[in-house]
Scaffold this active site. Structure first.
Site, PDB file in Angstrom:
ATOM      1  N   THR A  42     -25.218   1.580 -27.588  1.00  0.00           N
ATOM      2  CA  THR A  42     -26.085   0.475 -27.155  1.00  0.00           C
ATOM      3  C   THR A  42     -27.142   0.206 -28.214  1.00  0.00           C
ATOM      4  OG1 THR A  42     -25.812   1.212 -24.873  1.00  0.00           O
ATOM      5  CG2 THR A  42     -27.688  -0.233 -25.326  1.00  0.00           C
ATOM      6  N   ALA A 119     -12.203   7.011 -22.952  1.00  0.00           N
ATOM      7  CA  ALA A 119     -11.946   8.426 -22.626  1.00  0.00           C
ATOM      8  C   ALA A 119     -12.029   8.648 -21.116  1.00  0.00           C
ATOM      9  CB  ALA A 119     -12.982   9.296 -23.329  1.00  0.00           C
ATOM     10  N   GLY A 185     -40.412  -5.605 -17.917  1.00  0.00           N
ATOM     11  CA  GLY A 185     -40.512  -4.266 -18.519  1.00  0.00           C
ATOM     12  C   GLY A 185     -40.347  -4.375 -20.030  1.00  0.00           C
ATOM     13  N   VAL A 271     -33.793  -5.748 -15.459  1.00  0.00           N
ATOM     14  CA  VAL A 271     -34.521  -5.001 -14.422  1.00  0.00           C
ATOM     15  C   VAL A 271     -34.212  -3.504 -14.496  1.00  0.00           C
ATOM     16  CG1 VAL A 271     -34.720  -6.964 -12.852  1.00  0.00           C
ATOM     17  CG2 VAL A 271     -32.674  -5.527 -12.743  1.00  0.00           C
ATOM     18  N   ARG A 273     -31.887  -0.075 -16.547  1.00  0.00           N
ATOM     19  CA  ARG A 273     -30.542   0.296 -16.985  1.00  0.00           C
ATOM     20  C   ARG A 273     -30.009   1.427 -16.096  1.00  0.00           C
ATOM     21  NH1 ARG A 273     -28.591  -1.858 -21.494  1.00  0.00           N
ATOM     22  NH2 ARG A 273     -27.362  -0.037 -22.059  1.00  0.00           N
ATOM     23  N   HIS A 444     -57.740   5.304 -46.813  1.00  0.00           N
ATOM     24  CA  HIS A 444     -58.496   4.084 -46.576  1.00  0.00           C
ATOM     25  C   HIS A 444     -57.996   2.985 -47.510  1.00  0.00           C
ATOM     26  CE1 HIS A 444     -61.893   1.500 -45.649  1.00  0.00           C
ATOM     27  NE2 HIS A 444     -62.036   1.268 -46.946  1.00  0.00           N
TER      28      HIS A 444
HETATM   29  P1  FAD Z   1     -25.555   4.665 -25.699  1.00  0.00           P
HETATM   30  O1  FAD Z   1     -26.255   4.204 -26.877  1.00  0.00           O
HETATM   31  O2  FAD Z   1     -25.521   3.764 -24.501  1.00  0.00           O
HETATM   32  O3  FAD Z   1     -24.059   4.982 -26.160  1.00  0.00           O
HETATM   33  C1  FAD Z   1     -23.063   5.357 -25.259  1.00  0.00           C
HETATM   34  C2  FAD Z   1     -21.717   5.134 -25.898  1.00  0.00           C
HETATM   35  O4  FAD Z   1     -20.713   5.691 -25.050  1.00  0.00           O
HETATM   36  C3  FAD Z   1     -21.348   3.662 -26.067  1.00  0.00           C
HETATM   37  O5  FAD Z   1     -21.036   3.411 -27.418  1.00  0.00           O
HETATM   38  C4  FAD Z   1     -20.135   3.464 -25.172  1.00  0.00           C
HETATM   39  O6  FAD Z   1     -19.179   2.565 -25.726  1.00  0.00           O
HETATM   40  C5  FAD Z   1     -19.573   4.881 -25.085  1.00  0.00           C
HETATM   41  N1  FAD Z   1     -18.790   5.138 -23.879  1.00  0.00           N
HETATM   42  C6  FAD Z   1     -19.187   5.040 -22.582  1.00  0.00           C
HETATM   43  N2  FAD Z   1     -18.186   5.394 -21.746  1.00  0.00           N
HETATM   44  C7  FAD Z   1     -17.126   5.722 -22.538  1.00  0.00           C
HETATM   45  C8  FAD Z   1     -15.808   6.149 -22.278  1.00  0.00           C
HETATM   46  N3  FAD Z   1     -15.352   6.335 -21.045  1.00  0.00           N
HETATM   47  N4  FAD Z   1     -14.987   6.365 -23.328  1.00  0.00           N
HETATM   48  C9  FAD Z   1     -15.421   6.183 -24.616  1.00  0.00           C
HETATM   49  N5  FAD Z   1     -16.667   5.785 -24.911  1.00  0.00           N
HETATM   50  C10 FAD Z   1     -17.507   5.558 -23.901  1.00  0.00           C
HETATM   51  N6  FAD Z   1     -34.578   2.788 -27.280  1.00  0.00           N
HETATM   52  C11 FAD Z   1     -35.498   3.161 -28.187  1.00  0.00           C
HETATM   53  O7  FAD Z   1     -35.750   4.361 -28.354  1.00  0.00           O
HETATM   54  N7  FAD Z   1     -36.174   2.234 -28.941  1.00  0.00           N
HETATM   55  C12 FAD Z   1     -35.946   0.904 -28.801  1.00  0.00           C
HETATM   56  O8  FAD Z   1     -36.569   0.090 -29.489  1.00  0.00           O
HETATM   57  C13 FAD Z   1     -34.981   0.487 -27.854  1.00  0.00           C
HETATM   58  N8  FAD Z   1     -34.719  -0.822 -27.698  1.00  0.00           N
HETATM   59  C14 FAD Z   1     -33.747  -1.198 -26.808  1.00  0.00           C
HETATM   60  C15 FAD Z   1     -33.482  -2.565 -26.673  1.00  0.00           C
HETATM   61  C16 FAD Z   1     -32.518  -2.988 -25.795  1.00  0.00           C
HETATM   62  C17 FAD Z   1     -32.231  -4.466 -25.665  1.00  0.00           C
HETATM   63  C18 FAD Z   1     -31.771  -2.034 -25.044  1.00  0.00           C
HETATM   64  C19 FAD Z   1     -30.685  -2.477 -24.104  1.00  0.00           C
HETATM   65  C20 FAD Z   1     -32.031  -0.674 -25.162  1.00  0.00           C
HETATM   66  C21 FAD Z   1     -33.023  -0.248 -26.045  1.00  0.00           C
HETATM   67  N9  FAD Z   1     -33.342   1.100 -26.204  1.00  0.00           N
HETATM   68  C22 FAD Z   1     -34.298   1.474 -27.095  1.00  0.00           C
HETATM   69  C23 FAD Z   1     -32.659   2.159 -25.433  1.00  0.00           C
HETATM   70  C24 FAD Z   1     -31.556   2.822 -26.289  1.00  0.00           C
HETATM   71  O9  FAD Z   1     -30.639   1.847 -26.696  1.00  0.00           O
HETATM   72  C25 FAD Z   1     -30.871   3.910 -25.476  1.00  0.00           C
HETATM   73  O10 FAD Z   1     -31.824   4.817 -24.983  1.00  0.00           O
HETATM   74  C26 FAD Z   1     -29.869   4.662 -26.344  1.00  0.00           C
HETATM   75  O11 FAD Z   1     -28.894   3.799 -26.867  1.00  0.00           O
HETATM   76  C27 FAD Z   1     -29.185   5.761 -25.535  1.00  0.00           C
HETATM   77  O12 FAD Z   1     -28.292   6.446 -26.346  1.00  0.00           O
HETATM   78  P2  FAD Z   1     -27.018   7.197 -25.733  1.00  0.00           P
HETATM   79  O13 FAD Z   1     -26.383   7.873 -26.878  1.00  0.00           O
HETATM   80  O14 FAD Z   1     -27.429   7.993 -24.560  1.00  0.00           O
HETATM   81  O15 FAD Z   1     -26.075   6.057 -25.153  1.00  0.00           O
HETATM   82  P1  NAD Z   2     -37.699  -1.439 -17.532  1.00  0.00           P
HETATM   83  O1  NAD Z   2     -37.520  -0.378 -16.547  1.00  0.00           O
HETATM   84  O2  NAD Z   2     -38.534  -1.224 -18.721  1.00  0.00           O
HETATM   85  O3  NAD Z   2     -38.303  -2.738 -16.808  1.00  0.00           O
HETATM   86  C1  NAD Z   2     -37.700  -3.317 -15.695  1.00  0.00           C
HETATM   87  C2  NAD Z   2     -38.746  -4.182 -15.021  1.00  0.00           C
HETATM   88  O4  NAD Z   2     -38.101  -4.983 -14.039  1.00  0.00           O
HETATM   89  C3  NAD Z   2     -39.815  -3.357 -14.296  1.00  0.00           C
HETATM   90  O5  NAD Z   2     -41.076  -3.823 -14.686  1.00  0.00           O
HETATM   91  C4  NAD Z   2     -39.522  -3.623 -12.820  1.00  0.00           C
HETATM   92  O6  NAD Z   2     -40.684  -3.589 -12.019  1.00  0.00           O
HETATM   93  C5  NAD Z   2     -38.907  -5.010 -12.872  1.00  0.00           C
HETATM   94  N1  NAD Z   2     -38.010  -5.340 -11.758  1.00  0.00           N
HETATM   95  C6  NAD Z   2     -37.113  -4.547 -11.140  1.00  0.00           C
HETATM   96  N2  NAD Z   2     -36.436  -5.260 -10.199  1.00  0.00           N
HETATM   97  C7  NAD Z   2     -36.922  -6.531 -10.253  1.00  0.00           C
HETATM   98  C8  NAD Z   2     -36.611  -7.740  -9.559  1.00  0.00           C
HETATM   99  N3  NAD Z   2     -35.658  -7.776  -8.628  1.00  0.00           N
HETATM  100  N4  NAD Z   2     -37.303  -8.858  -9.863  1.00  0.00           N
HETATM  101  C9  NAD Z   2     -38.279  -8.833 -10.825  1.00  0.00           C
HETATM  102  N5  NAD Z   2     -38.598  -7.721 -11.511  1.00  0.00           N
HETATM  103  C10 NAD Z   2     -37.931  -6.590 -11.238  1.00  0.00           C
HETATM  104  O7  NAD Z   2     -36.208  -1.905 -17.906  1.00  0.00           O
HETATM  105  P2  NAD Z   2     -35.648  -2.815 -19.075  1.00  0.00           P
HETATM  106  O8  NAD Z   2     -36.686  -3.693 -19.632  1.00  0.00           O
HETATM  107  O9  NAD Z   2     -34.402  -3.420 -18.528  1.00  0.00           O
HETATM  108  O10 NAD Z   2     -35.249  -1.738 -20.172  1.00  0.00           O
HETATM  109  C11 NAD Z   2     -34.335  -0.685 -19.836  1.00  0.00           C
HETATM  110  C12 NAD Z   2     -34.625   0.573 -20.589  1.00  0.00           C
HETATM  111  O11 NAD Z   2     -34.244   0.407 -21.946  1.00  0.00           O
HETATM  112  C13 NAD Z   2     -36.107   0.943 -20.642  1.00  0.00           C
HETATM  113  O12 NAD Z   2     -36.508   1.669 -19.522  1.00  0.00           O
HETATM  114  C14 NAD Z   2     -36.160   1.780 -21.878  1.00  0.00           C
HETATM  115  O13 NAD Z   2     -35.772   3.091 -21.541  1.00  0.00           O
HETATM  116  C15 NAD Z   2     -35.109   1.154 -22.768  1.00  0.00           C
HETATM  117  N6  NAD Z   2     -35.753   0.251 -23.758  1.00  0.00           N
HETATM  118  C16 NAD Z   2     -36.639   0.778 -24.637  1.00  0.00           C
HETATM  119  C17 NAD Z   2     -37.254  -0.032 -25.562  1.00  0.00           C
HETATM  120  C18 NAD Z   2     -38.212   0.578 -26.538  1.00  0.00           C
HETATM  121  O14 NAD Z   2     -38.236   1.783 -26.668  1.00  0.00           O
HETATM  122  N7  NAD Z   2     -39.011  -0.232 -27.234  1.00  0.00           N
HETATM  123  C19 NAD Z   2     -36.987  -1.386 -25.615  1.00  0.00           C
HETATM  124  C20 NAD Z   2     -36.094  -1.897 -24.702  1.00  0.00           C
HETATM  125  C21 NAD Z   2     -35.476  -1.074 -23.779  1.00  0.00           C
END
Ligand code: FAD
Ligand code: NAD
Length: 465
Positions: A42, A119, A185, A271, A273, A444
């Site tokens: 992701t 998998a 969020g 809302v 993950r 600084h």
């Molecule tokens: P993932 O990155 O979700 O990887 C899981 C992998 O498993 C995937 O590639 C998937 O294809 C694979 N998989 C799943 N099931 C199977 C299966 N059955 N067989 C084979 N493969 C499979 N976190 C931060 O720290 N900083 C950020 O700035 C940040 N920004 C984000 C912005 C967005 C828009 C989103 C959605 C998330 C963000 N996150 C951020 C959260 C971050 O992406 C996740 O915490 C992180 O990717 C988790 O890593 P993971 O290895 O647990 O899983």
């Molecule tokens: P989040 O948990 O940060 O925010 C979800 C928001 O949706 C909350 O404020 C919640 O009160 C609100 N909400 C829930 N149900 C609702 C509804 N029915 N109507 C209106 N509001 C509602 O989740 P996210 O923004 O989807 O991000 C998911 C996760 O991905 C984060 O928790 C974080 O772990 C990760 N992430 C991290 C970063 C980063 O590190 N900079 C950036 C993006 C995502």
């Protein structure tokens, strides 16, 4: 049917899985990694990297646009600006592709075998993978579940057509003129800010009483103020009820029962993950769960011998760097090292404008743990570097015990504070006292001086205030 035997099988090549596999390979562990998609998960494909790339592109465009409006304090004049979103998306996709290739190269360098496909557990030691060339059976002494998470879908707003997940929003090639975001969020506020800067009219609909409810109000205030300056409408205590695709309106209900129809050509639902614990045949294993997450101990061991879980499947905070740290630790455990989770803090950075960083305990959390506290708060409005960069909003806050001055938490909001987070983390990890931070020479002029000054302020003698 092909069969492989190995010491370690990692399911999922996100930041948790790929780091685990690389470290295991470096340690000479015979390792296989499986992913159904491109390496990076992701984070690299549809999360951290693409979102930060687009946020940067939006910042650049917004900066130049401000100059067109004659708002440059330096006298820079620009006559025309336009944004080709499709070109920005191509640039972002190029970065993702480079990183996909980089991760693949690192796995190969560590002699990890990469299998592409879906998998599925057969039993606690055997996994079958549906690959393009047929079924592959993998038997492993140890298996790491690193299957990550996916966007939560609201039953009344299923993804499809104009209702988008963050992954879909990050691939749009035409800017929506009216974007409504359900969920204020991390993702909602980060991407809402970016799309407003690129020119969309943005509304954020948040169910709780404030945006970014994970953070205390003092940290959120500068962000909320800037959202207002950008023209973003924030509706708190509100939920989306339904979307009418014929009129392109999103029906909202507020806590007090008031209803409103918002015009929206695209709706982003963000809302939270949900962990991917219902795939990969995990149901067959009967693992102990902690709510939706897989229950793990301080070594990331699940309730089944030889099966580990890391990353988003194991709970909050769902952050890439936590997944990576768990992955590295599990690889070392599988190789025979004695390791357990001993981290004092996991930094959280919200890439809003201004950015927010939190580590360790907030003042309220610290109050519940220590009888007396010393809290130092230093504003960027008193920091020369912030002034010279025309962005003085925000502050650094240091929370320490009153008796021995041990630092319990550090928070900051301000432009570029994400880059201060490693210094903050090092201080907490090394058990720094206020005097350690105050006694460290900070260069600084830098924004980091606000960290030293916050520690000095907690000790009662800030210099520049
Ligand atoms: P993932 O990155 O979700 O990887 C899981 C992998 O498993 C995937 O590639 C998937 O294809 C694979 N998989 C799943 N099931 C199977 C299966 N059955 N067989 C084979 N493969 C499979 N976190 C931060 O720290 N900083 C950020 O700035 C940040 N920004 C984000 C912005 C967005 C828009 C989103 C959605 C998330 C963000 N996150 C951020 C959260 C971050 O992406 C996740 O915490 C992180 O990717 C988790 O890593 P993971 O290895 O647990 O899983
Ligand atoms: P989040 O948990 O940060 O925010 C979800 C928001 O949706 C909350 O404020 C919640 O009160 C609100 N909400 C829930 N149900 C609702 C509804 N029915 N109507 C209106 N509001 C509602 O989740 P996210 O923004 O989807 O991000 C998911 C996760 O991905 C984060 O928790 C974080 O772990 C990760 N992430 C991290 C970063 C980063 O590190 N900079 C950036 C993006 C995502």
């Amino acid at each position: 049917m092909k069969e492989i035997d190995c010491k370690l099988l990692v399911i999922g090549a996100g930041p948790g899985g790929y780091v685990c596999a690389i470290r295991a390979g470096q340690l000479g562990v015979d390792t296989v990694i499986v992913d159904q998609g491109k390496p990076g998960g992701t984070c690299l494909n549809v999360g951290c990297i693409p979102s930060k790339a687009l946020i940067h592109a939006a910042d650049e465009f917004h900066r130049v646009k401000q100059m067109t409006a004659g708002r440059s304090p330096f006298g820079i004049k620009v006559t025309d600006t336009s944004l080709d979103l499709s070109a920005a998306i191509d640039w972002k996709d190029g970065i993702v592709a480079r990183l996909n290739g980089g991760v693949t190269g690192l796995l190969q360098k560590a002699r990890v075998k990469i299998v592409t496909g879906d998998a599925r557990f057969r039993d606690g030691k055997t996994v079958e993978v549906e690959t393009e060339t047929g079924q592959q059976i993998i038997r492993a002494e140890n298996i790491v579940i690193a299957t990550g998470s996916r966007s939560v879908e609201l039953p009344n707003l299923p993804f499809g057509n104009d209702i988008l997940s963050s992954a879909q929003l990050l691939s749009l090639r035409t800017l929506p003129s009216k974007l409504v975001i359900v969920g204020g969020g991390y993702i909602g506020v980060e991407l809402g800010t970016a799309f407003a800067k690129m020119g969309s009219e943005v509304t954020i609909v948040e169910a709780t009483s404030q945006i970014l409810p994970l953070y205390d109000l003092e940290l959120v205030k500068p962000v909320a103020k800037h959202l207002q300056e950008l023209g973003i409408r924030v509706m708190t205590g509100a939920k989306a009820e339904s979307f009418d695709s014929s009129t392109k309106t999103l029906n909202i209900k507020t806590e007090n029962g008031a209803a409103e129809a918002l015009s929206a050509d695209k709706v982003l639902v963000t809302v939270g993950r949900r962990p991917n614990t219902d795939s990969a045949g995990l149901g067959e294993l009967d693992l102990d769960m902690a709510g939706h997450f897989i229950r793990v101990d301080e070594r990331c061991r699940t309730s089944m011998r030889g099966i580990y879980a890391i990353g988003d499947v194991t709970g909050e905070p769902m952050l890439a760097h936590r997944a990576m740290a768990q992955g590295e630790m599990v690889a070392e455990i599988v190789s025979g090292a004695r390791r357990s989770w001993d981290k004092r803090c996991i930094p959280a950075v919200c890439f809003t404008d201004p950015e927010i960083v939190t580590l360790g305990l907030s003042p309220d959390e610290a109050k519940a743990q220590a009888s007396g506290l010393k809290i130092g708060h230093f504003p960027f409005s008193a920091n020369g570097r912030a002034m010279s960069m025309t962005d003085e909003s925000g502050f650094v806050r240091v929370v320490a015990r009153a008796d021995n001055h041990l630092v319990l938490g550090i928070q900051a909001v301000g432009s570029g504070v994400s880059e201060l987070s490693s210094g903050f983390a090092l201080a907490i990890e090394m058990g720094a006292r206020l005097e350690d931070i105050a006694g460290t020479v900070h260069a600084h002029p830098t924004r980091s001086e606000a960290f030293q000054e916050a520690a000095l302020k907690a000790l009662g003698h800030a210099i520049h205030m």
